[in-house]
Structures are given as C-alpha cells and as structure tokens.
Design a protein around this motif. Structure first.
Motif, PDB file in Angstrom:
ATOM      1  N   PHE A   1      31.828  75.322  20.890  1.00  0.00           N
ATOM      2  CA  PHE A   1      32.935  75.370  21.858  1.00  0.00           C
ATOM      3  C   PHE A   1      33.297  73.953  22.318  1.00  0.00           C
ATOM      4  O   PHE A   1      34.474  73.614  22.483  1.00  0.00           O
TER       5      PHE A   1
ATOM      6  N   GLY B   1      27.530  76.775  30.262  1.00  0.00           N
ATOM      7  CA  GLY B   1      27.045  77.524  29.109  1.00  0.00           C
ATOM      8  C   GLY B   1      27.901  77.447  27.867  1.00  0.00           C
ATOM      9  O   GLY B   1      27.829  78.333  27.010  1.00  0.00           O
ATOM     10  N   ALA B   2      28.713  76.385  27.764  1.00  0.00           N
ATOM     11  CA  ALA B   2      29.521  76.251  26.549  1.00  0.00           C
ATOM     12  C   ALA B   2      28.612  75.909  25.370  1.00  0.00           C
ATOM     13  O   ALA B   2      27.707  75.091  25.502  1.00  0.00           O
ATOM     14  N   SER B   3      28.852  76.556  24.261  1.00  0.00           N
ATOM     15  CA  SER B   3      28.055  76.268  23.063  1.00  0.00           C
ATOM     16  C   SER B   3      28.517  74.936  22.477  1.00  0.00           C
ATOM     17  O   SER B   3      29.591  74.438  22.817  1.00  0.00           O
TER      18      SER B   3
ATOM     19  N   TYR C   1      43.832  78.297  23.098  1.00  0.00           N
ATOM     20  CA  TYR C   1      43.135  77.452  24.068  1.00  0.00           C
ATOM     21  C   TYR C   1      42.686  76.146  23.407  1.00  0.00           C
ATOM     22  O   TYR C   1      42.872  75.053  23.955  1.00  0.00           O
TER      23      TYR C   1
ATOM     24  N   MET D   1      36.761  82.146  22.519  1.00  0.00           N
ATOM     25  CA  MET D   1      37.378  80.859  22.215  1.00  0.00           C
ATOM     26  C   MET D   1      38.642  81.124  21.390  1.00  0.00           C
ATOM     27  O   MET D   1      38.560  81.397  20.205  1.00  0.00           O
TER      28      MET D   1
ATOM     29  N   GLU E   1      43.863  72.420  24.277  1.00  0.00           N
ATOM     30  CA  GLU E   1      42.900  71.376  24.656  1.00  0.00           C
ATOM     31  C   GLU E   1      43.034  70.151  23.745  1.00  0.00           C
ATOM     32  O   GLU E   1      43.009  69.010  24.217  1.00  0.00           O
TER      33      GLU E   1
END
Lengths: 300, 242
Positions: A212, A207-209, A5, A1, A9
């Motif tokens: 994240f 599977g993003a935590s 980025y 991460m 975002e």
C-alpha cells in the motif's frame, strides 16, 4: 486499495514535486529519444538491406575482343555459378546502341569510330542478402574471359558499415541514458519518499502494508515513464515531419525515400512500454531503500 | 489481552528503557501509565504497536507473541489498534476528513463506508462541520481530537495513547480523555501514557507508575485525590461522565 485512490495519490505526489518530476520525465524522455532513434534506424536499415539485396546486380565485363563463342561460353559459365539467379548477355553492339540513345554520347562514339564497349554479363543474384555479393563476385571474377566485375560492392558495404556503426553507437548511448534515467528516477522517488517520511510513518502507524505504501510510488514511476515515452514518440514524429517538409521545400528531396519507416503507433507503444518499465524499475529501486530503512527501524 | 513477560528493552545496546517488566492487561481495561520522563512509558507503548521489539522477554497480544511476529504480519496487527501521539502526527496538506479517512483507506474499505464512518468519528469527536478544513486552521485541542478520531474511526480493540494531552490545556486535555473513556466504554482496551496527575485522579483508573524502566506501583488512585508530591493544579471544569 482502489486504483482511483492510487492514481490520485501518484498524481498528487508528482504535482507536489513537479520540478523533480520534470527531471525524471526529462531523463526518461532522453533515453526514450535514443531508443526511438535506434529503433527507427534499425527498422530502416532492415529495409535498406532488403532493398539493396533486391537491387543487387553485378556487371561482369568480358575481355575486349571476346568473340561470340567466348561470350556464349562466359554466359554459360556465369549461369552455373552458385548464387546466381539469372544472367543476361549484353553484346558490344547492344551496349553501343543503348548508349547512342543520348545524342551527345552518339556523337562522341561516332567520332571514336571503333566500338569501345566490351561485352557485359548482367548477373542477378539468387539471394536478397547483399553479403552474398562479395562471394559471388569472387566466383565470377575467376571465370575464363572475365576482365572485371563491378558489384557496386564498395558502396553497399560502406553503407551497411555506416548503418551498423550508427546503430551500435546509438545502442551504446541508449544503454548509457537508460542507466542514467533509471538512477535519476530512483533518486527522485527516493527523495519523494524521504520528503513524505512523516506521511509514510503515519501510514505504517495505521497499518498500511508495504504494498500500500509503495504502490503510489511505483505508479508514479510508471506514469513518468509512459509520459516520457509518449513525449519522445511525439517529438520524433514531429522532427521527422519537420525535416521531411524542409528537405522537400529546400532541396526537393523526398525523406520517405531514405526513411520509409517512420514513427507509427507500434513504435510509439513500444517506446511508452519500454519507458514505463524503466520508470517502474527506477521507482522500485528508489522506494526499496526507504522501505528497507523502515523495516530495519522496526526490527530494533 | 496484553501480557508482558520479563520484558526488557535496551537502546544502543546498553541504555535500558525497560527492565524485566511483567504486566497483564485484561480486555476492556483502561490503564494509565505514568512516571517521570525516561521511565519507559513510551517504550512500553512502542513495543505494543510494534514500533520496537523487546531486547528480552515476550510481549503477547491476544496470545500472539509480538516479539516473534514476522514483519509482513505487522500491518495486519496494527489495523486492530488506534494510536494517538502527543504531537498529533497529522497530514497538514490534507483536510481533516482525509486525515481521519486515512486509517480507513488502508483497510481497503469501500468509499461509501469510509465516508460514513469518517463522518461518524468526526461527530463523536466534536468535529462535525470541520471535515473540509485544513488541520492548520484548527486549535491544538481540535487537532488532537482529529488524531483521536483517526485512531477511533475503524473501531479498534486496542487504543494506545502516548502523552495525548501533553500539548493541550486542561480543558482540551480533558476532552481528549473523555473521548478515550467513551471508546473504553464501547469495549476498547485503552493504554494511556500521561503526566497529567489531575486527570489520573479524576479518572480513577488502574495506574501503573514506572521509574527507571520498572513498574514501581500498580493500582487505582482514589477518585478526585491528588498526589501531594506533584505541583497542584485545578481539575478541569468538565464533569466526569463516563
């Protein structure tokens, strides 16, 4: 991460919902304006209090007709009063001489014949705190041969009371607007999260935590706060500069004499930091409800 | 690799989607789930990707009991899977490249690796040169291939596909099955839920038929055979070349 980025975002999201972003920044900015005004008043009030304390000088008028011995006795007694740093005796003759410097006053005094001035003790306080004025004034008034004590106390107390009341009012408004800004940021980011629920669902799918998923929202809240803080600091500085120029041009009044403490880098940074934290907290509240809803959904 | 032990799943307390299901899937298997709507196919896949938890029984993935997996560990587990849905689930405000790269970004990989693997996945799925396009500009078949590319890009050990060809014509559907077969040949375990009987018989892989939340049959249908109870339809004009 990567930060790049996340920043991309957060900015993308803020731009996509620019109207909501504007609402959040405005709310935070309003809170920041009150915070800035309060901070300015607080800083300047401290300066005023210090100045008033330093300039505090009491005039102790002795009873008319007090002779040299009575004046010397009163001088010695005043010097012994607690809180007094120094005393200067101004005799009626000295007072008359000083006032006669103005030709019109001299003419009036000449017409009167007798010297109307009483002997005066000019008392300097030992403390900078204007609050000591009242106590010292009382002690001096109790001395033998003293007719009246002029501390200019009423004006000082009124000024301090007005400053205190204004600060309390601004603090109340600041608390109110901060709470409102917090709720607005939370609502805005909650709406943003709901409008992106499909995207968040896909993020969860791959599977993003939680960190994240939440990070861009938190960053967005922080950026909104920083922007609002910077705008508020700029607006305050601009307003002060504009007011100063207008007062100088129209009324020949120097604003800096009343507000020596303006918007400096430290205050601007403090505003940005405070607003940034407020934005972060609002974002955290807003996104928590969304992620909690997801967790609840996954638990079933 | 996958083991379901007496798994039941009820929605809203008393609507049973799965009832006492026992199942074992070995690593590298290609398993097709079929059956009428409401049979429990999607629920079974949802239990495996942890979008739902069983009401009873245990779901084991490589020895890990998914029914007891703490929420914080769910993302880690999902990163080892690739998931494809009937409705593509693409992000239409991002390019095809960004949609596929999305699964890599979650893993926190370096940008260079994300770019390399994403381009490779796009090429594998026949989408080379389309990375800069918005998914809206692609056909349904191409959009589903983007979804497959996203599921495959991080080379997962398990691929779950829920009706991946449900919205596609026969040729495009078959293209998607070919991509899943290729991933299976590279070692991935694949579970596909589908109604596509032609594909089931063309693939001739282990097929579980579910009905009313129970496994009705489990076996390999004859290659090229057709289920006479189903409406006839032409086999896709694509040669099966695993």
């Amino acid at each position: 991460m990567t930060l790049r980025y996340l920043l991309h975002e957060a900015l993308r999201q803020a731009w996509r919902q620019r109207l909501l972003t504007l609402v959040a920044v405005s709310a935070l900015g309003l809170a920041a304006l009150f915070a800035g005004a309060w901070a300015l008043l607080w800083r300047n009030a401290q300066h005023w209090e210090a100045s008033l304390g330093q300039a505090s000088q009491l005039a102790v008028y002795l009873r008319p007709g007090a002779n040299g011995a009575a004046q010397a006795s009163a001088l010695a007694a005043a010097q012994a009063v607690s809180g007094v740093a120094g005393v200067e005796l101004v005799s009626p003759e000295q007072a008359r001489q000083s006032m006669s410097a103005d030709p019109q006053v001299k003419e009036a005094l000449d017409l009167l014949g007798d010297n109307p001035f009483p002997a005066v003790l000019k008392v300097r306080l030992g403390s900078d705190a204007p609050a000591d004025l009242a106590a010292v004034s009382q002690r001096l008034k109790a001395l033998d041969g003293v007719e009246e004590v002029d501390a200019g106390q009423g004006a000082v107390e009124s000024l301090l009371k007005a400053s205190g009341a204004l600060r309390t009012t601004l603090l109340g408004l600041l608390a109110l607007f901060s709470a409102a800004a917090l709720l607005i940021v939370a609502a805005v980011l909650r709406l943003a999260a709901w409008s992106r629920r499909q995207e968040l669902g896909i993020m969860r799918l791959v599977g993003a935590s939680h960190a994240f998923i939440r990070a861009p929202f938190l960053l967005e809240g922080l950026l909104q706060g920083l922007l609002a803080g910077a705008l508020a600091a700029g607006l305050l500085a601009f307003t002060l500069a504009w007011l100063s120029a207008r007062l100088a041009a129209d009324l020949q009044v120097d604003l800096a004499a009343f507000l020596p403490q303006g918007v400096d880098g430290v205050l601007a940074l403090q505003l940005c930091g405070a607003c940034g934290l407020l934005g972060l907290l609002g974002a955290s509240l807003g996104i928590a409800t969304v992620t909690l809803a997801y967790e609840d959904e996954e638990a079933h | 690799m996958i083991e379901l032990q007496g798994v039941s799943k009820a929605y809203a307390g008393d609507i049973w989607a799965l009832r006492q299901v026992d199942l074992t899937v070995a690593r590298g298997e290609f398993v097709i789930l079929t059956g009428p709507s409401g049979a429990g196919k999607s629920t079974l896949l949802r239990l495996l990707n942890l979008s739902a938890r069983p009401s009873a029984g245990r779901v084991l993935l490589e020895g890990t009991d998914l029914s007891r997996l703490p929420g914080a560990e769910v993302p880690q587990l999902r990163r080892r899977m690739g998931v494809v849905h009937q409705d593509f689930r693409l992000l239409y405000d991002r390019t095809v490249f960004e949609n596929v790269a999305f699964a890599m970004r979650v893993l926190g990989l370096p940008e260079a690796e994300i770019k390399r693997e994403t381009l490779a996945a796009l090429e594998r799925c026949g989408l080379q040169g389309k990375g800069g396009l918005n998914p809206h500009k692609l056909s349904g078949g191409e959009q589903q291939r983007v979804a497959v590319a996203r599921a495959l890009v991080h080379d997962p050990g398990l691929i779950l596909a829920d009706e991946p060809t449900g919205n596609l014509d026969a040729d495009n559907g078959w293209e998607v099955f070919k991509l899943l077969l290729a991933a299976n040949l590279r070692g991935a375990t694949v579970l596909v839920a589908t109604h596509n009987q032609n594909a089931i018989h063309a693939l001739a892989k282990r097929t579980l038929r579910l009905r009313d939340g129970r496994i009705e049959s489990d076996g390999v249908p004859p290659l090229g055979g057709m289920d006479e109870t189903l409406p006839p339809g032409p086999l896709p004009a694509v040669e099966v070349r695993p």
